[in-house]
Design an enzyme around this catalytic site. Sequence first.
Site, PDB file in Angstrom:
ATOM      1  N   ARG A  93     -11.078  50.165   9.192  1.00 44.15           N
ATOM      2  CA  ARG A  93     -11.029  51.435   8.484  1.00 44.15           C
ATOM      3  C   ARG A  93     -11.825  51.437   7.192  1.00 44.15           C
ATOM      4  NH1 ARG A  93      -4.718  51.913   7.356  1.00 44.15           N
ATOM      5  NH2 ARG A  93      -5.343  54.040   6.924  1.00 44.15           N
ATOM      6  N   ASP A 146       6.946  58.328  11.843  1.00 46.11           N
ATOM      7  CA  ASP A 146       6.412  59.649  11.495  1.00 46.11           C
ATOM      8  C   ASP A 146       7.163  60.732  12.258  1.00 46.11           C
ATOM      9  OD1 ASP A 146       4.494  58.215  10.001  1.00 46.11           O
ATOM     10  OD2 ASP A 146       3.280  57.987  11.809  1.00 46.11           O
ATOM     11  N   THR A 198      15.087  54.418   8.135  1.00 44.05           N
ATOM     12  CA  THR A 198      15.224  54.209   9.580  1.00 44.05           C
ATOM     13  C   THR A 198      15.612  52.767   9.837  1.00 44.05           C
ATOM     14  OG1 THR A 198      12.862  53.827   9.671  1.00 44.05           O
ATOM     15  CG2 THR A 198      13.614  56.017  10.256  1.00 44.05           C
TER      16      THR A 198
END
Lengths: 328, 328, 328, 328, 328, 328
Positions: free
Chosen positions: B108, B269, B230
């Site tokens: 990236r 997400d 989470t």
Amino acid sequence: MTWDVVTLGEVMVRLTPPNFERIEQARTFQVTAGGAELNVAVGLARLGLRTAWVSKLTANPLGRLIVNEARAHGVDTSPVVWTDDHRIGVYFLEEGSSPRPSEIVYDRRGSAASTLAPEEVDWPSLLCGVRAFHTSGITPALSDACRRTTAAALAAARAAGCLTSFDLNYRGKLWTPAEARGVLSELLPHVDILLGSPDTIELVFGYGGTPEAAGEQMRRAFGLRVVALTLREAPTVLRCRLASVAVGDTVARGGWTEVEIVDRVGGGDAYTAGFLYAYLTGHGDLARAVAYGDALNALKHTVRGDLPWFTLADVGAQLTGRGTGIIR
Amino acid sequence: MTWDVVTLGEVMVRLTPPNFERIEQARTFQVTAGGAELNVAVGLARLGLRTAWVSKLTANPLGRLIVNEARAHGVDTSPVVWTDDHRIGVYFLEEGSSPRPSEIVYDRRGSAASTLAPEEVDWPSLLCGVRAFHTSGITPALSDACRRTTAAALAAARAAGCLTSFDLNYRGKLWTPAEARGVLSELLPHVDILLGSPDTIELVFGYGGTPEAAGEQMRRAFGLRVVALTLREAPTVLRCRLASVAVGDTVARGGWTEVEIVDRVGGGDAYTAGFLYAYLTGHGDLARAVAYGDALNALKHTVRGDLPWFTLADVGAQLTGRGTGIIR
Amino acid sequence: MTWDVVTLGEVMVRLTPPNFERIEQARTFQVTAGGAELNVAVGLARLGLRTAWVSKLTANPLGRLIVNEARAHGVDTSPVVWTDDHRIGVYFLEEGSSPRPSEIVYDRRGSAASTLAPEEVDWPSLLCGVRAFHTSGITPALSDACRRTTAAALAAARAAGCLTSFDLNYRGKLWTPAEARGVLSELLPHVDILLGSPDTIELVFGYGGTPEAAGEQMRRAFGLRVVALTLREAPTVLRCRLASVAVGDTVARGGWTEVEIVDRVGGGDAYTAGFLYAYLTGHGDLARAVAYGDALNALKHTVRGDLPWFTLADVGAQLTGRGTGIIR
Amino acid sequence: MTWDVVTLGEVMVRLTPPNFERIEQARTFQVTAGGAELNVAVGLARLGLRTAWVSKLTANPLGRLIVNEARAHGVDTSPVVWTDDHRIGVYFLEEGSSPRPSEIVYDRRGSAASTLAPEEVDWPSLLCGVRAFHTSGITPALSDACRRTTAAALAAARAAGCLTSFDLNYRGKLWTPAEARGVLSELLPHVDILLGSPDTIELVFGYGGTPEAAGEQMRRAFGLRVVALTLREAPTVLRCRLASVAVGDTVARGGWTEVEIVDRVGGGDAYTAGFLYAYLTGHGDLARAVAYGDALNALKHTVRGDLPWFTLADVGAQLTGRGTGIIR
Amino acid sequence: MTWDVVTLGEVMVRLTPPNFERIEQARTFQVTAGGAELNVAVGLARLGLRTAWVSKLTANPLGRLIVNEARAHGVDTSPVVWTDDHRIGVYFLEEGSSPRPSEIVYDRRGSAASTLAPEEVDWPSLLCGVRAFHTSGITPALSDACRRTTAAALAAARAAGCLTSFDLNYRGKLWTPAEARGVLSELLPHVDILLGSPDTIELVFGYGGTPEAAGEQMRRAFGLRVVALTLREAPTVLRCRLASVAVGDTVARGGWTEVEIVDRVGGGDAYTAGFLYAYLTGHGDLARAVAYGDALNALKHTVRGDLPWFTLADVGAQLTGRGTGIIR
Amino acid sequence: MTWDVVTLGEVMVRLTPPNFERIEQARTFQVTAGGAELNVAVGLARLGLRTAWVSKLTANPLGRLIVNEARAHGVDTSPVVWTDDHRIGVYFLEEGSSPRPSEIVYDRRGSAASTLAPEEVDWPSLLCGVRAFHTSGITPALSDACRRTTAAALAAARAAGCLTSFDLNYRGKLWTPAEARGVLSELLPHVDILLGSPDTIELVFGYGGTPEAAGEQMRRAFGLRVVALTLREAPTVLRCRLASVAVGDTVARGGWTEVEIVDRVGGGDAYTAGFLYAYLTGHGDLARAVAYGDALNALKHTVRGDLPWFTLADVGAQLTGRGTGIIR
């Protein structure tokens, strides 16, 4: 040029229907190459040892496909004997899920490899300076020629001072346990390290009991230096637990590894590669050899094809434990 | 035109070898698009909120591929900044099975998104009338420009009266925990809702103990309105149990959901999208937000790609429980 | 020419997105053909019985695709009624993993099969000399014409001295339990062997309790010779345990088989094929019928498509137990 | 929000066997979405105009797949009417090579789109401020409801001051030439720009001779502003030459473009998109419109699917000529 | 160990959408490896020469994928420089059909290869005993480091007595013609054999006229031994005619070969491999070199990927002419 | 049960790399079944004649795959002889484009079919009532057993009053022209209709000149009723023109058909099927037989696999001419 390890054996083209299809259902086959002893050579080469592979191949596109695959992983294929005759053996792998086991259909009769005679290879010069030689029980089971070749190779390896390694690899479609016992009993006295499983040891040689006991019995019976046995508990077709035990002057046993099976073909060969790598680079440390063998065996179960697509870094990561989360 | 939610962040093209192949083995890659904040925007848009996404993309086929994917799900991409320079980041996902974890190789560096400077977007007018703004810890980690952009966007969001939402999303390949803590400590005071996991909270901020305790500590430390964490227990690479806890004025904790993992990327997400949707449409009811987050998180694990391909009806069915049989 | 078994029912083209994709995500569909009664016919033909299938098909490429598939497995399709009108029904199968169940989207309205009227087939001459006739509750649910056709076929079968077999196959998208009960109550008096599941027996007829009790109640209510009920415990979408119970003059119940599900569609039809094969070739031995039914049901779950791609040898191997290792 | 162009028409899911397979042979279908008027909308949106599409879709995964595809290219689908009833039409494309032509098998009866009644859309407010409205001869051929909807939409478009565009698109499986002539003769007086081909003009309206002559006759007969006719010479199934002529106050004719056909479906719609784009942005310059139409038509023939996956830069490059070598 | 030929240059991972899809459309990419100078090395190795390839690769799965591919064909990759930094360049190939040309999108900036400095390789010992060294105009265009490396390698090759071969390979995205001319004018005096095309010779050096004339001008200008120019006439994107001319002390020109293009990337490199093989094994016979170059160039156009998957027997068959029928 | 036509011959599994890949390159093979005489049987069955096929197959998944394919098209396979020994032959097809011709690599040695002895089939009862018997020159070339079987079958066919049909099908890898001439000279006196090509007639029997002249010479030499010769002009590998001539009491010659080749294997067998169908249903009308043969031959070239996937309606459409546009 010399190598750390030389292996001898047949390689076939493997044709696998995708998505758990039955062979009869298939409209496509996935094409890979595999054979016990090349699988070992690939594993060793990928871990960093200089490795060569001996076999006999028909000089056609399938033969080249096989050699390309071996070379891709860094295996030296210059000792391969090429011929314009015979054929390349093929095997079909049908992948199952519980309660349907995976199944292999062989179409290997008449292969070039099954015609390899001892005199087609200059064994003494091939093995000169080599540290270890490896083959398996499949090779002598292929034909009389291959039986003689196996014997000649093992003898030459001993003569050249190689460590000799032999995977029992009993194949019921090639010979009976009694036939196997007869031939192997002549070969094993030339072997240093024997790899196998408790089941096949018991089937061929009748030695049962604990893996440690069976290994020790084999060791004594044939004067082997080490017997390494892979252990498998498979509650379902797609799940198993793997471990192994090595019996030498000491005994080493690794812990169980839980495996979600993607493709278990070649697992034993990956074990051998991991074991031999660690044995050769670790001055015969059995615990380390068992650990490397177990790691590469388990890892192999997670990738498609017969070959252990792993590096030394992968094995190291497996040995230290990486958990189940995504590595980012 | 105004939106319910605006998100900010980089999207990459994801290349995934099929069938558990290693990247090195691949002869084909599956092509999808994904990035934490777009994944959230897609989830929100699919559940019915008007959603827009801000980023910077190179005007080439890969940039268009990304925008097409976002628009397909109803996300408004008109705020995207286009450039002829730089490149589109790529990441390679290698899917594993036990004992081999999945692994991501990032490529990236030098992406257009990493060059997005605060002044390239008119934040006040973009966020005028918007109900909530969301970004994550990946964005400020990309570059100095992105760090400044994140700060500017959060400040503008606060100024515009948006609810501000932030996913911790710590990425060890982008910065160290200490660097993250430094930057995030300046950003979090502008945040209302923080999403994360107990592991990364502890790694970056050092708050351990129960999830509820860690959440409460974060809440106090940075004046957050809600911290939603989470929880994941994964006995193997392909199986896990999911739950979550939200700590606000009250504490809500959902039950565990058993998951057979098809693709876990984007699960967090999806959680954020489900949580925010329910939070925004449910007047801040934390129990409902946790339930929707857990449902969309679990569902996401059953489809390929980073995006949560689900509708409000799917979430509703998951919340009521549909059993394991075929729905006909 | 005469047959051992004739079956009657609609077949649809099945379109399945690969790799657990949602239908909405799909860029390719896998194409197979399937329908409850053809699935049974294929199973019986593959096990060695002479089998024919009656239906009505539009004379277009999809109709030919279906007939080709039936013939490939040795099913005689000469009784099929061809028409230039109407269409071939289609169904879309979305394969799930926990917690997302698999889901079927039907697009079957207006199919040629749904227009099959009793007078389009010469039932007496078709069934003359046939040993058994099979259809299912889907057929009368398709349309008034099909309801009358089912009644006419069952009556003709009885008149011809055929054993009559009927799978309850309740489909909630075709009719309500009350409608089903009304129609089936008129048909079942013509039936010898009823196949179903405890759930659907209870849903349609209200008979609960143990499977044995429910079966016996059905048997008495409609004067059935045998009621065979398949049992399923599915802790997750991709794992289940299968068994069955048959209630006749005696009661037979098989053991549970653990299954790793590849594709469960058609499992019940495979059960019927195994059951009927053993029943017809075993002089009505219920224990053997249950064993063959359970075996073919479990095996079907391990292959893709609606059809049981197995031979008598495969069933035999499953009955003797083959373990979880590779069969070489 | 307002749009430059609004189009109206049915979209179907297209299923295409790969590799020139016959439908009967197929084991997979490639899945795309396409319909004449959406194809035009996609082309216009990709070239940069604000575009919306009106249709009626069943609210199921196939309906969502279609809308996703439209949105991916930037088409606004907010005017779509959703229903829980009916179905999504499907068509099967069998791709041929000489001497076997490509062939389409339609399965569109009973589609939601075919039930779209005029009163389901608020045409005046939809078309308020829109520059151009486009539909084709397929729409009124679908059903009485659709015929009335087409008339209502054209009338509303005229009333709103939109330019009205209409593609003849005669489909022999939907109606006869005489039926088409009857209905179209009532619609065309409301049309400004008619697109078609000399063959269909002659078949439906009986006007032959040169394209220019036929166009002029149509123009006079119905008071059309422009008639644009695409010309095709196809010596083989996979090769053709394309051109077009536009007859308005002046006549414009483009040169022939040689095409190696990858997929010709949607070529005419691409022409329409190119033509309308240039016409609307070029103050009615017919030569420019013909050039853009020819360019996008030819380019469309080189990509799979019904949609013209091109940008304004691609059309520009085609217009300037790029040769046959690789663009690096 | 020594080699017949050593080549130097970057290799990228190539990602190609299937079936003429645009990059923007792609849901899968086909993965291959390619780079001008490796393509040449592979061709030479496959024809039977001992060949090595020098480059710099990031030690990640993509780097290994590239090395595996090179080794599969028998190329020795031991001279490759490995690094943990930088990245592997990628290029996307969009395959066209008339009138849409194929197009390459490069994403190569920041690659490891572009950082290869002269001092990272021990050129004198690497090239000692080597018969020929080959690189191309891409290498010096990548970076200053690579320009210096190219100069150092050519100088070392001359010093070691190697024949030096250089393919012009002008890439407009890497530098301007003027920049290229400047750099190449310093490199070419160290070159024996220059390969190129009349177009690029004229673009960079301004020498036009017949290929023979342009070649002769280049030869004189830079003291080259041989200039070999490939000629291409391509009436459409998928059809072309190939030939070449070599200008040395004599001039050789081959006949035209008609080609149905499957994949033309790497055609010029295949030419170089065929030319060099014949030149080196044929004592500089230019006519033979041209014939082998033309044959391998044409054959390369018929297979996918950058590499010439052919053997000496294939080239021989092409030279003698095999007709268009199936070889059985 | 009796048949219109019975054919005799070997069928192999065909493995084809996709996308013009070389065998050596392949990672997948497409799987189909094909053999000259089954191809003919499939063609005849699809056109509507009752057809059976005789061969010998190993009872394994590949054998079943072949029989399934034959049955799918309506061919009766009940005369097949099954064995547990030997193997199923395989052939690999490498598809080329100019200038690389397609190439077949056979791996058929040791096949079950090559061991079929005359006494394994009860020829008189098999052929009783059959209208025509067909085999080809491949069958006697396989082995001595097959040569005797061919002779016995032809003799029995003559004795049963069947029309006998024989395709020359010379295969250079199975025997020399002289060997073929010797064997065929004994078989042809039992043949009524001979199919072949001018090239192979000249190669094996030495009869050259025009096709009509060569046909007439063959006819006289062996007392044949009809000699039908297929003609092919193939300027490139992927393009050809097809025609044929039949010489009987009259001479018929069809026009040329332009073909864009998708897969030409089995074209000659399709010709035979079309020819025989028309001959048998048309009272020996040679012009009609030539027209049907030419049509099915050309159509076969447009689909993948050895089999002619066409119906009588397709042939009818081809005979009337359908142009090159899409049939909607």
